[in-house]
Design a protein around this motif. Structure first.
Motif, PDB file in Angstrom:
ATOM      1  N   GLY A  18       8.782   1.481  -0.090  1.00  0.00           N
ATOM      2  CA  GLY A  18       8.735   0.097   0.348  1.00  0.00           C
ATOM      3  C   GLY A  18       7.366  -0.524   0.154  1.00  0.00           C
ATOM      4  O   GLY A  18       6.349   0.156   0.022  1.00  0.00           O
ATOM      5  N   LYS A  19       7.352  -1.833   0.145  1.00  0.00           N
ATOM      6  CA  LYS A  19       6.111  -2.594   0.042  1.00  0.00           C
ATOM      7  C   LYS A  19       6.231  -3.778   0.988  1.00  0.00           C
ATOM      8  O   LYS A  19       7.287  -4.358   1.136  1.00  0.00           O
ATOM      9  CB  LYS A  19       5.879  -3.075  -1.375  1.00  0.00           C
ATOM     10  N   GLY A  20       5.115  -4.110   1.602  1.00  0.00           N
ATOM     11  CA  GLY A  20       5.175  -5.187   2.565  1.00  0.00           C
ATOM     12  C   GLY A  20       4.076  -6.205   2.375  1.00  0.00           C
ATOM     13  O   GLY A  20       3.197  -6.060   1.518  1.00  0.00           O
ATOM     14  N   HIS A  21       4.157  -7.232   3.198  1.00  0.00           N
ATOM     15  CA  HIS A  21       3.147  -8.292   3.243  1.00  0.00           C
ATOM     16  C   HIS A  21       2.915  -8.645   4.699  1.00  0.00           C
ATOM     17  O   HIS A  21       3.859  -8.694   5.486  1.00  0.00           O
ATOM     18  CB  HIS A  21       3.605  -9.521   2.461  1.00  0.00           C
ATOM     19  N   VAL A  22       1.659  -8.874   5.038  1.00  0.00           N
ATOM     20  CA  VAL A  22       1.290  -9.211   6.405  1.00  0.00           C
ATOM     21  C   VAL A  22       0.554 -10.545   6.391  1.00  0.00           C
ATOM     22  O   VAL A  22      -0.196 -10.839   5.459  1.00  0.00           O
ATOM     23  CB  VAL A  22       0.440  -8.086   7.048  1.00  0.00           C
ATOM     24  N   PRO A  33      -0.811  -7.661   0.852  1.00  0.00           N
ATOM     25  CA  PRO A  33       0.034  -6.489   0.637  1.00  0.00           C
ATOM     26  C   PRO A  33      -0.350  -5.320   1.539  1.00  0.00           C
ATOM     27  O   PRO A  33      -1.519  -5.118   1.844  1.00  0.00           O
ATOM     28  CB  PRO A  33      -0.211  -6.147  -0.837  1.00  0.00           C
ATOM     29  N   TYR A  34       0.675  -4.597   1.984  1.00  0.00           N
ATOM     30  CA  TYR A  34       0.469  -3.346   2.704  1.00  0.00           C
ATOM     31  C   TYR A  34       1.676  -2.455   2.478  1.00  0.00           C
ATOM     32  O   TYR A  34       2.748  -2.910   2.102  1.00  0.00           O
ATOM     33  CB  TYR A  34       0.219  -3.586   4.199  1.00  0.00           C
ATOM     34  N   GLY A  35       1.491  -1.176   2.679  1.00  0.00           N
ATOM     35  CA  GLY A  35       2.563  -0.204   2.529  1.00  0.00           C
ATOM     36  C   GLY A  35       1.991   1.197   2.581  1.00  0.00           C
ATOM     37  O   GLY A  35       0.816   1.405   2.896  1.00  0.00           O
ATOM     38  N   ASP A  42      -5.059   5.007  -2.175  1.00  0.00           N
ATOM     39  CA  ASP A  42      -6.126   4.044  -2.456  1.00  0.00           C
ATOM     40  C   ASP A  42      -5.647   2.736  -3.070  1.00  0.00           C
ATOM     41  O   ASP A  42      -6.397   2.056  -3.746  1.00  0.00           O
ATOM     42  CB  ASP A  42      -7.174   4.688  -3.373  1.00  0.00           C
ATOM     43  N   ALA A  43      -4.394   2.367  -2.830  1.00  0.00           N
ATOM     44  CA  ALA A  43      -3.877   1.131  -3.414  1.00  0.00           C
ATOM     45  C   ALA A  43      -4.552  -0.087  -2.780  1.00  0.00           C
ATOM     46  O   ALA A  43      -4.973  -0.055  -1.628  1.00  0.00           O
ATOM     47  CB  ALA A  43      -2.365   1.055  -3.229  1.00  0.00           C
TER      48      ALA A  43
END
Length: 143
Positions: A18-22, A33-35, A42-43
């Protein structure tokens, strides 16, 4: 006085894939972006512990600034870094520590009084009160 602020997060896909946004209600952060990759690898992007660190550092710094002003000081600067530790805890994870490191320059102030006010600020900081973990404070002072 009571204030309410907001933050939001979206996570698309599940687990490590998954990939998210805050975002913050003020717009200071917008769809950052966060995940898994930003938290454990180290993304590029942010993670909850980094956001807690920024919140804790900014809250403590403001609390200390007010303590210094209440003590009669009108000039100076305070900088704080917060290092938030996330550790494996059984099947999950726990934030175990927030280590504050603050540097200040306050003309006319002595070291002992500064350390006393810094300790008071740490205890009175709303984010310190919120965190259910060890909170340490290291100070560096120049009068």
């Amino acid at each position: 006085m009571k204030t309410t602020n907001t933050g939001s997060a979206t996570y698309e896909g599940l687990g490590k894939d998954g990939k998210g946004h805050v975002s913050t209600g003020s717009g200071a952060l917008s769809a950052q972006p966060y995940g898994f990759q930003t938290r454990f690898e180290d993304a590029a992007g942010t993670n909850p512990e980094e956001l807690i660190g920024a919140a804790h550092a900014s809250c403590f710094t403001m609390a200390l600034s007010f303590k210094l002003a209440e003590a009669g000081h009108t000039d100076g600067s305070v900088t704080t870094n917060a290092e938030v530790t996330l550790e494996k805890d059984g099947d999950g994870f726990t934030v175990t520590k927030s280590a504050l490191a603050t540097k200040a320059k306050v003309p006319g102030m002595d070291q002992a009084k500064f350390e006393e006010l810094a300790a008071e600020a740490k205890e009175g900081c709303p984010i310190s009160k919120l965190l259910n973990c060890e909170i340490t404070l290291e100070t560096s002072f120049e009068g």
